[in-house]
Design a protein around this motif. Sequence first.
Motif, PDB file in Angstrom:
ATOM      1  N   ASN A 135       0.829  -1.210   0.000  1.00 21.47           N
ATOM      2  CA  ASN A 135       0.000   0.000   0.000  1.00 21.47           C
ATOM      3  C   ASN A 135       0.861   1.257   0.000  1.00 21.47           C
ATOM      4  N   THR A 136       1.970   1.221   0.715  1.00 19.92           N
ATOM      5  CA  THR A 136       2.896   2.358   0.693  1.00 19.92           C
ATOM      6  C   THR A 136       3.448   2.574  -0.706  1.00 19.92           C
ATOM      7  N   ALA A 137       3.844   1.493  -1.359  1.00 19.82           N
ATOM      8  CA  ALA A 137       4.397   1.590  -2.715  1.00 19.82           C
ATOM      9  C   ALA A 137       3.367   2.134  -3.691  1.00 19.82           C
ATOM     10  N   ARG A 138       2.107   1.702  -3.560  1.00 16.15           N
ATOM     11  CA  ARG A 138       1.051   2.193  -4.459  1.00 16.15           C
ATOM     12  C   ARG A 138       0.875   3.702  -4.326  1.00 16.15           C
ATOM     13  N   VAL A 139       0.871   4.186  -3.088  1.00 17.88           N
ATOM     14  CA  VAL A 139       0.684   5.621  -2.866  1.00 17.88           C
ATOM     15  C   VAL A 139       1.894   6.411  -3.360  1.00 17.88           C
ATOM     16  N   LEU A 140       3.099   5.907  -3.120  1.00 19.77           N
ATOM     17  CA  LEU A 140       4.301   6.598  -3.600  1.00 19.77           C
ATOM     18  C   LEU A 140       4.260   6.772  -5.119  1.00 19.77           C
ATOM     19  N   MET A 141       3.853   5.732  -5.825  1.00 21.07           N
ATOM     20  CA  MET A 141       3.785   5.811  -7.281  1.00 21.07           C
ATOM     21  C   MET A 141       2.741   6.832  -7.731  1.00 21.07           C
ATOM     22  N   GLN A 142       1.592   6.854  -7.063  1.00 19.21           N
ATOM     23  CA  GLN A 142       0.535   7.791  -7.439  1.00 19.21           C
ATOM     24  C   GLN A 142       0.962   9.237  -7.171  1.00 19.21           C
ATOM     25  N   ILE A 143       1.579   9.478  -6.022  1.00 15.51           N
ATOM     26  CA  ILE A 143       2.015  10.841  -5.690  1.00 15.51           C
ATOM     27  C   ILE A 143       3.084  11.315  -6.668  1.00 15.51           C
ATOM     28  N   MET A 144       4.050  10.445  -6.970  1.00 20.39           N
ATOM     29  CA  MET A 144       5.117  10.862  -7.874  1.00 20.39           C
ATOM     30  C   MET A 144       4.591  11.108  -9.280  1.00 20.39           C
ATOM     31  N   LYS A 145       3.589  10.337  -9.698  1.00 18.56           N
ATOM     32  CA  LYS A 145       2.946  10.596 -10.992  1.00 18.56           C
ATOM     33  C   LYS A 145       2.362  12.007 -11.022  1.00 18.56           C
ATOM     34  N   ASP A 146       1.632  12.361  -9.961  1.00 15.09           N
ATOM     35  CA  ASP A 146       1.026  13.691  -9.895  1.00 15.09           C
ATOM     36  C   ASP A 146       2.087  14.782  -9.819  1.00 15.09           C
ATOM     37  N   LEU A 147       3.163  14.504  -9.090  1.00 12.39           N
ATOM     38  CA  LEU A 147       4.225  15.502  -8.943  1.00 12.39           C
ATOM     39  C   LEU A 147       4.875  15.796 -10.295  1.00 12.39           C
ATOM     40  N   VAL A 148       5.149  14.749 -11.061  1.00 12.28           N
ATOM     41  CA  VAL A 148       5.752  14.926 -12.380  1.00 12.28           C
ATOM     42  C   VAL A 148       4.808  15.688 -13.309  1.00 12.28           C
ATOM     43  N   ARG A 149       3.504  15.384 -13.232  1.00 12.98           N
ATOM     44  CA  ARG A 149       2.524  16.016 -14.119  1.00 12.98           C
ATOM     45  C   ARG A 149       2.195  17.443 -13.713  1.00 12.98           C
ATOM     46  N   SER A 150       2.564  17.847 -12.510  1.00 16.37           N
ATOM     47  CA  SER A 150       2.267  19.204 -12.030  1.00 16.37           C
ATOM     48  C   SER A 150       3.392  20.178 -12.347  1.00 16.37           C
ATOM     49  N   LYS A 151       4.207  19.839 -13.327  1.00 12.97           N
ATOM     50  CA  LYS A 151       5.338  20.698 -13.688  1.00 12.97           C
ATOM     51  C   LYS A 151       4.849  22.111 -14.009  1.00 12.97           C
ATOM     52  N   GLY A 152       5.490  23.110 -13.391  1.00 15.42           N
ATOM     53  CA  GLY A 152       5.111  24.502 -13.614  1.00 15.42           C
ATOM     54  C   GLY A 152       4.320  25.098 -12.464  1.00 15.42           C
ATOM     55  N   ASP A 153       3.709  24.247 -11.631  1.00 17.52           N
ATOM     56  CA  ASP A 153       2.943  24.712 -10.467  1.00 17.52           C
ATOM     57  C   ASP A 153       3.766  24.404  -9.214  1.00 17.52           C
ATOM     58  N   ALA A 154       4.575  25.380  -8.779  1.00 13.99           N
ATOM     59  CA  ALA A 154       5.530  25.137  -7.699  1.00 13.99           C
ATOM     60  C   ALA A 154       4.844  24.795  -6.382  1.00 13.99           C
ATOM     61  N   ILE A 155       3.745  25.493  -6.071  1.00 16.13           N
ATOM     62  CA  ILE A 155       3.038  25.231  -4.805  1.00 16.13           C
ATOM     63  C   ILE A 155       2.498  23.810  -4.782  1.00 16.13           C
ATOM     64  N   GLN A 156       1.819  23.424  -5.862  1.00 11.27           N
ATOM     65  CA  GLN A 156       1.267  22.069  -5.948  1.00 11.27           C
ATOM     66  C   GLN A 156       2.369  21.022  -5.859  1.00 11.27           C
ATOM     67  N   GLN A 157       3.480  21.261  -6.530  1.00  8.68           N
ATOM     68  CA  GLN A 157       4.581  20.308  -6.488  1.00  8.68           C
ATOM     69  C   GLN A 157       5.178  20.177  -5.089  1.00  8.68           C
ATOM     70  N   LEU A 158       5.297  21.299  -4.388  1.00 10.78           N
ATOM     71  CA  LEU A 158       5.836  21.243  -3.024  1.00 10.78           C
ATOM     72  C   LEU A 158       4.894  20.483  -2.091  1.00 10.78           C
ATOM     73  N   GLN A 159       3.599  20.688  -2.252  1.00  8.65           N
ATOM     74  CA  GLN A 159       2.636  19.943  -1.434  1.00  8.65           C
ATOM     75  C   GLN A 159       2.752  18.446  -1.686  1.00  8.65           C
ATOM     76  N   LEU A 160       2.905  18.087  -2.965  1.00 10.83           N
ATOM     77  CA  LEU A 160       3.047  16.670  -3.298  1.00 10.83           C
ATOM     78  C   LEU A 160       4.381  16.116  -2.816  1.00 10.83           C
ATOM     79  N   ALA A 161       5.441  16.923  -2.907  1.00 11.00           N
ATOM     80  CA  ALA A 161       6.742  16.475  -2.406  1.00 11.00           C
ATOM     81  C   ALA A 161       6.676  16.221  -0.897  1.00 11.00           C
ATOM     82  N   HIS A 162       5.959  17.085  -0.187  1.00  8.57           N
ATOM     83  CA  HIS A 162       5.794  16.889   1.259  1.00  8.57           C
ATOM     84  C   HIS A 162       5.000  15.608   1.540  1.00  8.57           C
ATOM     85  N   ASP A 163       3.922  15.406   0.787  1.00  8.09           N
ATOM     86  CA  ASP A 163       3.139  14.178   0.959  1.00  8.09           C
ATOM     87  C   ASP A 163       4.001  12.947   0.687  1.00  8.09           C
ATOM     88  N   PHE A 164       4.832  13.034  -0.358  1.00  4.42           N
ATOM     89  CA  PHE A 164       5.702  11.904  -0.712  1.00  4.42           C
ATOM     90  C   PHE A 164       6.639  11.562   0.446  1.00  4.42           C
TER      91      PHE A 164
END
Length: 398
Positions: A99-128
């Motif tokens: 379950n940890t691995a599944r969430v890590l993959m989902q968060i990193m997918k969103d982080l990569v796709r949020s390129k250009g939105d620094a706030i969103q990326q930082l929130q996802l990096a923190h979640d990761f």
Amino acid sequence: MKKKPSRLFFDPNDHKLLGIVNDVLKRGTRPQTLSSLMAPYMHPHGIKEMAAASGLRIAYAIVSLLGSLEAGKADDRIVALRSLRAEVFSSSTTFYHKNTARVLMQIMKDLVRSKGDAIQQLQLAHDFRMVYTGKPRMVRAQLAKYHLLEMPEEWNQFAFDDHVHDANTKGRKSPTHLLMDAWIKGIRKLTVVYYNHVDLEVVEELLEASAILDIHVRIGIELSSRFRNKFVRFIWELEGFFDSHNLLQFLQEPAVQEMMTLGRQVSQYQQRYVLDVLHAFNTTHRKLLDEELAVESQPLDQDEFIHFVGAGQPSLLHLAKYIQNRYHGLLDEEIRRIGTDASLDSARQEEQLRACAKKMNRLDMESLINRFLQPCRNPGLHDPTVPHEEGLPPLMNL
């Protein structure tokens, strides 16, 4: 000018992780210093740790997976998937492993796709980073956030999807990407359906990715047969083989290859209708839609549409999506014009924006197909859903 997020609101390690991911994105999908780290014989807890941080390696593997759906890159996708799975599993060392691995993959997918939105990326990096610890409370919170069901760590759940498509038919994901998303959702059994034929390279990628992720994959080929002056569609599922090698041998037999050749003729016959509808839309329906939306569009380009479809088989669904994207682009320009028009007061501006929103709502794909693309809307074209005595491929005369 966009403001940079204050360093007071996030941990320094969040900024560090984000810097690692953005560094991969700036360099492209294959930076030379990282491509060597994808070697399958190198363990994530070995010399790789001295060369690059885990977050960087996970980001690189996901970028390699998401970067392309074109044919001819299946080997790269498989290598990236194998490396990605090894990285995320090695990073979650607690009892809450999968379950940890599944969430890590989902968060990193969103982080990569949020390129250009620094706030969103930082929130996802923190979640990761929080999920990276493997604490069940953190993992469960993220599972709920992404609407993912918690799965047993024994991975023995009864979860399946019996009819999906990849980019080789009407889907938008490569076989590897499709299986990765299925694994994140917790699916253990998957039936991937192809129209009329399937290429050997596609099957090889599908079987290889399924073995890496421990997903049981069935391959179905949808065929058409004449019955009482109509076509009945059915799915032939390739089942009953000892292993993947046995299935691949079966697909290489001369009789099966001959059938696949006949199936390609059927696909070409059906695709000709899609291209005929594209031209009919240009000459007939486009002007009507322009008047309804009060825009002026350019005729659809056949070569551009085929490039949009990519490795898949052109269908009315692809054409509807292509038309939708074209008109959404025109309406987006209108919205930007309204937003920068200084002569409009706030009330008038809001009124025009609401009008644009209503126009957007008219462009749903089902409505576009029913109004413009169905055979009944184009009576001058040869209807491929009705049997004819002449012009049908041999496989459709059975």
